[in-house]
Enzyme design. Sequence first.
Site, PDB file in Angstrom:
ATOM      1  N   LYS A 167       6.013   6.665   4.169  1.00 55.09           N
ATOM      2  CA  LYS A 167       5.358   5.445   4.929  1.00 55.09           C
ATOM      3  C   LYS A 167       5.733   5.151   6.078  1.00 55.09           C
ATOM      4  O   LYS A 167       7.170   4.951   6.396  1.00 55.09           O
ATOM      5  CB  LYS A 167       5.314   4.315   3.847  1.00 55.09           C
ATOM      6  CG  LYS A 167       4.289   3.201   4.514  1.00 55.09           C
ATOM      7  CD  LYS A 167       4.118   2.024   3.587  1.00 55.09           C
ATOM      8  CE  LYS A 167       3.170   1.024   3.916  1.00 55.09           C
ATOM      9  NZ  LYS A 167       2.952  -0.052   2.977  1.00 55.09           N
ATOM     10  N   SER A 211      -1.802  -1.146   1.833  1.00 52.79           N
ATOM     11  CA  SER A 211      -1.584  -0.493   3.004  1.00 52.79           C
ATOM     12  C   SER A 211      -0.918   0.699   3.227  1.00 52.79           C
ATOM     13  O   SER A 211      -0.802   1.296   4.118  1.00 52.79           O
ATOM     14  CB  SER A 211      -0.579  -1.663   3.696  1.00 52.79           C
ATOM     15  OG  SER A 211       0.715  -1.574   3.305  1.00 52.79           O
ATOM     16  N   SER A 266       0.338  -3.008  -2.269  1.00 50.52           N
ATOM     17  CA  SER A 266       0.219  -2.069  -1.410  1.00 50.52           C
ATOM     18  C   SER A 266       0.542  -0.658  -1.950  1.00 50.52           C
ATOM     19  O   SER A 266       0.312   0.500  -1.068  1.00 50.52           O
ATOM     20  CB  SER A 266       0.884  -1.987  -0.128  1.00 50.52           C
ATOM     21  OG  SER A 266      -0.193  -3.056   0.684  1.00 50.52           O
TER      22      SER A 266
END
Length: 483
Positions: free
Chosen positions: A76, A151, A175
């Site tokens: 990420k 997210s 997330s």
Amino acid sequence: MHQLTLAEIARGLADKKFSSEELTKVLLARIAQLDPQLNSFISLTEELALTQAKAADARRAKGESGALLGAPIAHKDLFCTQGIRTSCGSKMLDNFKAPYDATVVAKLAAAGAVTLGKTNMDEFAMGSANESSYYGAVKNPWNLEHVPGGSSGGSAAAVAARLLPAATGTDTGGSIRQPAALTNLTGLKPTYGRVSRWGMIAYASSLDQGGPLARTAEDCAILLQGMAGFDPNDSTSIDEPVPDYSASLNGSLQGLRIGVPKEYFGPGLDPRIADLIHNSVKELEKLGAVVKEISLPNMQHAIPAYYVIAPAEASSNLSRFDGVRFGYRCENPANLIDLYKRSRGEGFGPEVQRRIMVGAYALSAGYYDAYYLKAQKIRRLIKNDFMAAFNEVDIILGPTTPNPAWKLGAKNSDPVAAYLEDVYTITANLAGLPGLSMPAGFVDGLPVGVQLLAPYFQEGRLLNVAHQYQLNTDWHTRTPTGF
Ligand code: GLN
């Protein structure tokens, strides 16, 4: 080759069926071909990947082994990667090349993992749909008109579309678990302090925790093994030995006490999801688990408490991005105040600005007691509810999300509607508990997740239950059409 799980890749590499370099090339070509539909990557790191793959092959040739040695993954884009753009999904950090590797990145690299790139995400990890990214929305491979969740939406979409077997994510209020649920993956948020936050760009420091996203519990065990552990650079990292997560997968579920909170089945839950959750409970009962209704009486206060605490911490964490110390600087500032105002006004997107304003307000002298302190008290009550529940049961089970993935743009004009989607996930962050989401079926062709929560440091128990469930169901093996 792109269908292989991490566990299968480890076996294939050990048996010399293919090399890490061959596999890496196949996946990079697949990303180039298919990712334009999804937008799941912000940066690709082809050169680094090929160098790491060759190095892993050389280590294996010398007799080294290891489940992650030569395994392709992605990070990420809020994990700092030395010399590589680390954008956090924001214009603010569009040109930021981190000067060092996050602990998680360094640990996985040392274990021999191959980094294919940095995945798309909601700006500064604020969101549940991956629509607030400066680099554009990510599409859900199960239906390109729908969001993948957020997210960590880029990591989830990429793994679900078989662009790679696993990726890292972070979970401040859901997330990892929520995008896992919306894309048919298994995702695990570890106990707060289990995985180092050093080099993970902070959203809300007392809630943030890194963890794995993969297709199976078995693969989450492998990736978590490489991520977890004490780190003296993170003052909230906990000095507890890391168990062998893969060794915990095969325990029997005979007599396992599952608690199902009655508050989870209120009017906000899609009844079709409720049915799938009940089916998953029945499946676990067949494996010997005993089910009990429990109560988490303060759950109704979780969303308001979270949406005070998380923005409060964010407003403090993000103050460093001012165009002087860190981040984007505006053109031709008239004076220092103009520089601050325009750098932050132009560098941050609307959701981040909204959170900073809410957080600064909640922390301001006149409102601190009424909002921030009150929210912290609720946080303690929520933790106490869990402690009481875990006196009676071994795990808590329920839906991960109240609805399946919504259409892109559907909640853009109403941020609170998106906040409500976090109702089942944020309590684990407020209490610091580990949680896992795993595939449990489909509604209108869109995946549904079931969430399991366990006491502190019982990641192995979560992985054990999920693995046994996955040995007896095939939801997690379904592949989105076109990928
Ligand atoms: N949706 C939640 C938020 O926007 C959680 C995000 C996260 O876990 N990073 O704050």
